[in-house]
Write a protein that holds these residues in place. Structure first.
Motif, short mmCIF file in Angstrom:
data_model
loop_
_atom_site.label_atom_id
_atom_site.label_comp_id
_atom_site.label_asym_id
_atom_site.label_seq_id
_atom_site.Cartn_x
_atom_site.Cartn_y
_atom_site.Cartn_z
N ILE A 35 6.43 -3.52 0.97
CA ILE A 35 5.67 -2.82 2.00
C ILE A 35 5.22 -3.78 3.09
O ILE A 35 5.24 -3.44 4.28
CB ILE A 35 4.45 -2.10 1.37
N SER A 36 4.83 -4.99 2.69
CA SER A 36 4.42 -5.99 3.68
C SER A 36 5.57 -6.30 4.64
O SER A 36 5.39 -6.31 5.86
CB SER A 36 3.97 -7.28 2.97
N TRP A 37 6.75 -6.53 4.08
CA TRP A 37 7.92 -6.84 4.91
C TRP A 37 8.26 -5.68 5.83
O TRP A 37 8.56 -5.86 7.01
CB TRP A 37 9.10 -7.20 4.02
N ARG A 119 0.60 4.11 -2.48
CA ARG A 119 1.31 3.51 -3.60
C ARG A 119 1.04 2.02 -3.66
O ARG A 119 1.01 1.42 -4.75
CB ARG A 119 2.81 3.81 -3.46
N ALA A 120 0.85 1.39 -2.51
CA ALA A 120 0.52 -0.04 -2.51
C ALA A 120 -0.85 -0.28 -3.13
O ALA A 120 -1.04 -1.24 -3.89
CB ALA A 120 0.56 -0.58 -1.07
N PHE A 121 -1.81 0.58 -2.81
CA PHE A 121 -3.13 0.46 -3.43
C PHE A 121 -3.03 0.73 -4.94
O PHE A 121 -3.75 0.12 -5.73
CB PHE A 121 -4.11 1.42 -2.78
N LEU A 122 -2.15 1.65 -5.33
CA LEU A 122 -1.91 1.90 -6.75
C LEU A 122 -1.36 0.65 -7.41
O LEU A 122 -1.77 0.29 -8.53
CB LEU A 122 -0.94 3.07 -6.93
N ALA A 123 -0.44 -0.04 -6.73
CA ALA A 123 0.11 -1.28 -7.27
C ALA A 123 -0.99 -2.32 -7.45
O ALA A 123 -1.01 -3.06 -8.45
CB ALA A 123 1.19 -1.82 -6.33
N MET A 124 -1.92 -2.38 -6.52
CA MET A 124 -3.05 -3.30 -6.63
C MET A 124 -3.88 -2.98 -7.87
O MET A 124 -4.28 -3.86 -8.63
CB MET A 124 -3.92 -3.22 -5.38
N VAL A 125 -4.14 -1.69 -8.10
CA VAL A 125 -4.92 -1.27 -9.26
C VAL A 125 -4.21 -1.66 -10.56
O VAL A 125 -4.85 -2.11 -11.52
CB VAL A 125 -5.16 0.26 -9.22
N ILE A 126 -2.89 -1.51 -10.59
CA ILE A 126 -2.11 -1.86 -11.79
C ILE A 126 -2.25 -3.35 -12.10
O ILE A 126 -2.46 -3.73 -13.26
CB ILE A 126 -0.64 -1.47 -11.59
N VAL A 127 -2.16 -4.19 -11.08
CA VAL A 127 -2.29 -5.63 -11.29
C VAL A 127 -3.70 -5.98 -11.76
O VAL A 127 -3.89 -6.81 -12.66
CB VAL A 127 -1.94 -6.40 -10.00
N VAL A 128 -4.72 -5.35 -11.18
CA VAL A 128 -6.10 -5.60 -11.58
C VAL A 128 -6.32 -5.19 -13.03
O VAL A 128 -6.99 -5.89 -13.80
CB VAL A 128 -7.08 -4.86 -10.64
N PHE A 152 -7.10 -5.81 -1.08
CA PHE A 152 -7.56 -4.62 -0.37
C PHE A 152 -7.69 -4.92 1.12
O PHE A 152 -7.31 -4.11 1.97
CB PHE A 152 -8.89 -4.14 -0.92
N THR A 153 -8.23 -6.09 1.44
CA THR A 153 -8.37 -6.48 2.85
C THR A 153 -7.00 -6.65 3.50
O THR A 153 -6.77 -6.21 4.63
CB THR A 153 -9.16 -7.79 2.96
N TYR A 154 -6.08 -7.27 2.78
CA TYR A 154 -4.72 -7.47 3.29
C TYR A 154 -4.02 -6.12 3.51
O TYR A 154 -3.40 -5.90 4.56
CB TYR A 154 -3.93 -8.32 2.31
N LEU A 155 -4.13 -5.21 2.53
CA LEU A 155 -3.51 -3.90 2.67
C LEU A 155 -4.14 -3.10 3.80
O LEU A 155 -3.46 -2.35 4.51
CB LEU A 155 -3.62 -3.12 1.36
N SER A 156 -5.44 -3.26 3.98
CA SER A 156 -6.11 -2.59 5.10
C SER A 156 -5.59 -3.09 6.43
O SER A 156 -5.43 -2.33 7.38
CB SER A 156 -7.63 -2.81 5.00
N ALA A 157 -5.31 -4.40 6.49
CA ALA A 157 -4.72 -4.97 7.70
C ALA A 157 -3.34 -4.37 7.95
O ALA A 157 -2.97 -4.08 9.08
CB ALA A 157 -4.63 -6.49 7.58
N LEU A 158 -2.58 -4.17 6.86
CA LEU A 158 -1.26 -3.54 6.99
C LEU A 158 -1.37 -2.11 7.51
O LEU A 158 -0.62 -1.70 8.40
CB LEU A 158 -0.54 -3.55 5.64
N VAL A 159 -2.31 -1.35 6.94
CA VAL A 159 -2.51 0.03 7.39
C VAL A 159 -2.90 0.06 8.86
O VAL A 159 -2.36 0.84 9.65
CB VAL A 159 -3.59 0.72 6.53
#
Length: 229
Positions: A35-37, A119-128, A152-159
């Motif tokens: 998603i980042s790429w 789904r990216a936030f879901l991935a973050m939750v899975i890792v946590v 979360f901050t990084y994903l927010s920047a992506l959004v």
């Protein structure tokens, strides 16, 4: 093969379930990179075929995890409704729409476009969840908090970058979006103001996250140096 009870009172094969957990964590990490790429290097209009393939494979892994846990759960009806959001996010909607050739209106396009980010936030939750899987380990929990804030901050920047790029004249490159995100999560604020609805929502969520998590960091440090448990 040994088994143990799951959260819903059922029995599950330990080795296979652990292997699936590891696979799910790897899939979550791969999804975060994909998603980042896609957002940083993409055109903010169309999804690349490479990304669609990656997110389809990741969705299949998430779906397998859901249905295996559902099949092993003792109270399947309760499990299904409790984890329904997880199921809905795990469905490869973008692939389905791409295969069907459906052309969305702008409003629906924005809504569907949010699904990969969810789904990216879901991935973050899975890792946590994997990081705090061992109970009684305060260090692991602390680093899980740090991981949550950073990701979360990084994903927010992506959004923010995904929806504001090309519209917000003050946003020049992803580095500006990343600076904006960190300035907001620390509640300092930035001179880049959101102009889209999604950007405004993230602008509200980030300081809220900062106000919740930074006191936890302070408490942890104090307990470390005062010898309290």
């Amino acid at each position: 093969m040994t088994t143990h009870a799951d959260k819903n009172g059922g029995r599950r094969p330990t080795e296979r379930y652990k292997a699936l957990e590891i696979l799910k964590v790897i899939a979550g990490i791969v999804l975060l990179f994909a998603i980042s790429w896609e957002i940083i290097m993409g055109d903010h209009i169309n999804f690349s075929q490479t990304y669609l393939i990656i997110q389809f494979i990741v969705c299949l892994i998430f779906l397998c995890d859901f249905f295996i846990r559902w099949g092993l759960a003792e109270r399947r009806n309760r499990f299904f409704w409790k984890h329904l959001p997880y199921l809905l996010i795990s469905i490869p909607w973008l692939n389905i729409l791409d295969w069907s050739g459906v052309v969305l209106t702008h409003d629906w396009g924005i809504l569907v476009g949010l699904i990969p980010m969810l789904r990216a936030f879901l991935a973050m939750v899975i890792v946590v969840e994997w990081m705090v899987s061992e109970k009684g380990r305060m260090d692991r929990i602390f680093w899980a908090y740090i991981f949550t804030v950073v990701v979360f901050t990084y994903l927010s920047a992506l959004v923010f970058f995904e929806y504001e790029a090309g519209i917000n004249t003050k946003l020049v490159g992803f580095s500006n979006a990343l600076w904006w995100a960190w300035m907001n999560v620390t509640t300092v604020g930035a001179e880049i103001f959101a102009v889209t609805a999604i950007g405004k929502i993230v602008t509200v969520l980030l300081p809220s996250l900062g106000m919740m998590f930074f006191p936890i960091f302070t408490t942890y440090i104090l307990n470390r140096y005062t010898g309290k448990k």
